[in-house]
Design an enzyme around this catalytic site. Structure first.
Site, mmCIF file in Angstrom:
data_model
loop_
_atom_site.group_PDB
_atom_site.id
_atom_site.type_symbol
_atom_site.label_atom_id
_atom_site.label_comp_id
_atom_site.label_asym_id
_atom_site.label_seq_id
_atom_site.Cartn_x
_atom_site.Cartn_y
_atom_site.Cartn_z
ATOM 1 N N ASP A 116 -23.067 58.033 0.563
ATOM 2 C CA ASP A 116 -21.923 58.499 1.368
ATOM 3 C C ASP A 116 -21.402 57.419 2.310
ATOM 4 O OD1 ASP A 116 -22.569 60.969 0.169
ATOM 5 O OD2 ASP A 116 -23.806 61.553 1.870
ATOM 6 N N GLU A 159 -14.038 67.015 -1.578
ATOM 7 C CA GLU A 159 -14.799 66.742 -0.344
ATOM 8 C C GLU A 159 -14.623 65.295 0.073
ATOM 9 O OE1 GLU A 159 -18.892 67.559 -1.280
ATOM 10 O OE2 GLU A 159 -18.858 66.306 -3.069
#
Length: 577
Positions: A71, A247
């Site tokens: 991430d 997302e």
């Protein structure tokens, strides 16, 4: 902050007074009797992909951060670039790296390095801190890190600093739900937060249906402005296709237009990155006609040097005006298992047209990249983070430990001390199979083929004492390998824990004169644990064991495997005669 576990209580007052990762207790008095002392560690990576693809003078390796650094998010102030990644229940949280050229990176610490910032003491390893975003606001010369903390009742939080090389402030709790927030500062001083959220109540159309929501943000009050929320993407690029898990949104502005980039497809085999454009930060956003702009989902899983799951990206303008994007991806081993976790990759981005596109992000990703013009590859030198094949040695003689050493669910300073003979671990009662802070000092497994060895001085005093090394995916899937006692005898034991159930793989009675050497070796899906009484002649215990339980394929979750030093005074491990 929740009441801390009693195991941490004696150390909390001291810990809270310091930046926990930059402080190491220097105790040069002799080690306590019966307490394990680790005099050194040698980690060595030897992956075939690097041996078969030696670097040319104008190349560097991809990924730039090997092991569990997923991430990634990136920001820039002048010539300084800062990158952060998820850390889940690892402590300290949110590793942060600095670079001048996007090739050579130094870890400068962790954003959440104090108990007051991060409470994960009773948290599963794949909970904790998810998907941090980092953004520099030129309007007030301040850096913001925004993230979702699935622990301690924190939810979505922001921390700030004027200088990422120094400490970050205390968390400010955000008043919105959802996950994966990021913050965007416009040229006019206005600010916005975008994040993933569930559809409005009663409007969910299918499993995995999510939306992207935006809020206006009050920079003076550091809070979203109530009533300004708006859904700007419903489902994904094309709702008719039932896209899942839109997302990790990021907003950008270029040439007067606003761009929204998101991950789509879930962090697995269908992962991708998609892009939208609008005349306003609040939409409407129109998807690019050529989405996705990054994915590896269309290629055979058995291809050579397989890189998969690419997505969850962030882009930045690099040196010489060339754009780059950082993103997560995985490199499955020869059995198709993911043990090294989701790693941080980088690719150049072509933004010569209307929409940005990752260069070579829609073909199989190669292990090497061409250096940006004028950049020298110094990875692994002068304090820069290594990649490729490398050896990392630690003799615990420095004033502080390397930043790659991390604890689990609590500060490492609660259980480590520096002594004349090495690193002393004062064991907690908790075992690695429990949802409590453990006296474990970890680093990430960064290669498919690796070895991790240590020299240990230790004589357990009771049947409940255990010390050695561990290879861990999470609290329910792990190996523990070390020394314990049964009656008057000492044993070397290998325990395997799968789905929360522990069993002894093998054990052997040994003559222990305080010193023992321990080693774990991984070769794709095969792992071996060995010991040496004389420090040189290693003997395997338990044969070759499967590393399947150290993969996300079997264990689930979001982390990669870790290897580390481990001690407990409440061991339930019983040697088998």
């Amino acid at each position: 902050m929740k009441k801390q576990n009693l195991l941490l209580a004696p150390a909390l007052a001291l810990i809270l007074s310091f930046s926990s990762f930059d402080f190491m207790t220097e105790r040069l008095d002799p080690p306590k009797k019966g307490v394990p002392v680790f005099s050194n560690v040698v980690y060595e990576g030897n992956d075939a992909v690097y041996n078969e693809n030696p670097l040319e003078s104008n190349e560097f390796y991809n990924p730039i951060l090997q092991g569990c650094y997923p991430d990634p998010a990136i920001t820039r102030k002048g010539d300084d670039y800062y990158l952060v990644a998820s850390s889940f229940a690892m402590f300290p949280g949110v590793p942060i790296f600095h670079s001048k050229d996007l090739v050579n990176w130094k870890q400068i610490g962790h954003v959440l390095d104090r108990v007051s910032q991060l409470d994960v003491h009773d948290t599963g390893i794949s909970q904790g801190v998810y998907a941090p975003g980092i953004t520099y606001n030129k309007n007030n010369d301040t850096f913001y890190m925004i993230t979702t903390a699935f622990a301690g009742g924190a939810g979505n939080i922001i921390v700030k600093t004027k200088d990422p090389m120094q400490d970050w402030g205390e968390p400010i709790k955000m008043d919105f739900d959802g996950i994966d927030p990021s913050i965007f500062f416009d040229d006019d001083g206005k600010a916005y937060v975008v994040h993933n959220d569930a559809p409005n109540k009663g409007e969910e159309l299918y499993q995995g249906h999510r939306v992207i929501k935006i809020w206006e943000y009050d920079v003076e009050k550091d809070q979203i402005i109530k009533g300004t929320d708006k859904i700007i993407v419903n489902g994904g690029v094309d709702l008719a296709d039932k896209p899942i898990w839109i997302e990790a949104p990021h907003l950008y502005k270029k040439d007067g237009k606003y761009y929204l980039m998101c991950a789509e497809g879930g962090t697995g085999g269908w992962h991708s990155e998609v892009i939208f454009m609008s005349d306003s930060p609040k939409g409407p956003f129109v998807p690019a006609p050529s989405n996705p702009i990054l994915t590896q989902r269309y290629f055979p899983k058995d291809r050579e040097n397989n890189v998969d799951w690419a997505g969850h990206a962030d882009i930045i303008e690099g040196p010489n005006g060339q754009w780059y994007g950082v993103f997560l991806a995985v490199r499955p081993n020869s059995a198709g298992q993911v043990n090294t976790g989701r790693e941080t990759f980088i690719l150049p981005v072509d933004w010569s047209g209307t929409y940005p596109v990752f260069e070579n992000g829609l073909v199989p990703i190669e292990p090497t990249l061409e250096l940006p013009e004028g950049v020298e590859n110094k990875t692994g030198e002068e304090g820069y983070f290594p990649n490729g094949n490398f050896t990392f040695e630690e003799d615990f003689s420095g004033d502080k430990l390397d930043y790659r050493w991390i604890g689990l669910r609590g500060p490492r300073e609660a259980f480590i001390k520096q002594t004349k003979k090495g690193l002393e671990i004062d064991p907690f009662e908790a075992e690695i199979t429990e949802l409590k802070p453990t006296s474990t000092l970890f680093q990430r497994q960064m290669h498919k083929t690796f070895s991790f060895k240590t020299d240990l001085t230790y004589k357990p005093k009771s049947d409940e004492d255990f010390a050695g090394i561990t290879a861990l995916q999470n609290e329910r899937f792990n190996y523990a390998f070390g020394v314990t006692k049964k009656g008057k005898d000492y044993y070397i034991v290998l325990q395997r824990t799968e789905s929360g159930k522990s069993s002894i793989v093998a054990s052997e009675k040994i003559d222990l004169d305080d010193d023992i050497s321990l080693k774990v070796e991984g070769d794709n899906a095969d792992y071996k644990f060995s010991f040496a009484i004389d420090g040189d002649t290693y003997k395997n215990l338990g044969g070759t064991v499967s590393g399947d339980i150290l993969s996300t394929n079997v264990a689930g979750g979001f982390t990669g495997a870790m290897v580390g030093l481990y001690a407990t005074s409440g061991s339930s491990i019983e040697p088998v005669e």
